[in-house]
Design an enzyme around this catalytic site. Sequence first.
Site, short mmCIF file in Angstrom:
data_model
loop_
_atom_site.label_atom_id
_atom_site.label_comp_id
_atom_site.label_asym_id
_atom_site.label_seq_id
_atom_site.Cartn_x
_atom_site.Cartn_y
_atom_site.Cartn_z
N ASP A 9 0.87 -1.18 0.00
CA ASP A 9 0.00 0.00 0.00
C ASP A 9 0.91 1.23 0.00
OD1 ASP A 9 -3.11 -0.82 1.20
OD2 ASP A 9 -1.53 -2.31 1.11
N ASP A 128 -13.22 -4.13 -1.22
CA ASP A 128 -12.92 -3.96 0.20
C ASP A 128 -14.20 -4.28 0.95
OD1 ASP A 128 -10.34 -3.11 -0.38
OD2 ASP A 128 -10.95 -1.02 -0.58
#
Length: 244
Positions: A9, A128
């Site tokens: 990330d 997500d």
Amino acid sequence: MPRIIARLDVKRDRVVKGVGMQGERPVGDPHDIAVARYADDADELLYVDTYASLVGRNALAPIIERATEDVFVPITVAGGIRSLADVRAALNAGADRVAVNTAAVHDPGLVPEMVARFGASTIVLLIDAMRSNGGWHALTDYGREDSGLDVVEWAHSVDVGEVMVTAVSRDGRMEGPDVALVAALSGLGCPLTYSGGIRDAADADAVLNAGADAVAVGAALHTGATTIAAMKDGLTTLGRRVRR
């Protein structure tokens, strides 16, 4: 054979990691970490631009271009992919696949258009997932907004080359995966990659047993709790063939 994917990330020019996709803390330089994961026998790299939803664009191209000089495994790019031009830019930078989340929710016709232009094997649906009312809702904007979409129904409604799902409540906690989420998504008709809470080979094996084809690991690698090589050794001990 199952794949072990190193998840990076990235916020601006640093790899970060938070808990539940919130409160990101810097981990290190994206290139250094990519090279280390490649040396550790990662099957793939997944880059997620955590800042893209706020600024409206993916800014990973320079990082990807540099990575491809020293890393020779498939690369998937996610975050801020909103158009055909964004897909082309990511591929031109060296990505092999592009993952779409927020834009796919807001424009249901976008993913079919991307698949028609670039092929299903190039386009990944990124989900997500947050537990809600006995099921899971799909979040957008890097876990900031609840779309209200049922994750299982959403995943089955989109024709892509792969689905990548992150259990947001498990993200960064290293407390074990949401195996029920994987089981609910099994049988999609395309490969399924799971991310969230993976600590070791046993967790990876549980996810694979539930129906996933690959696991993406971030925090456990960043903290040194495990390595990809150790996970592959553990999976081999458990009777699975892995890529070497």
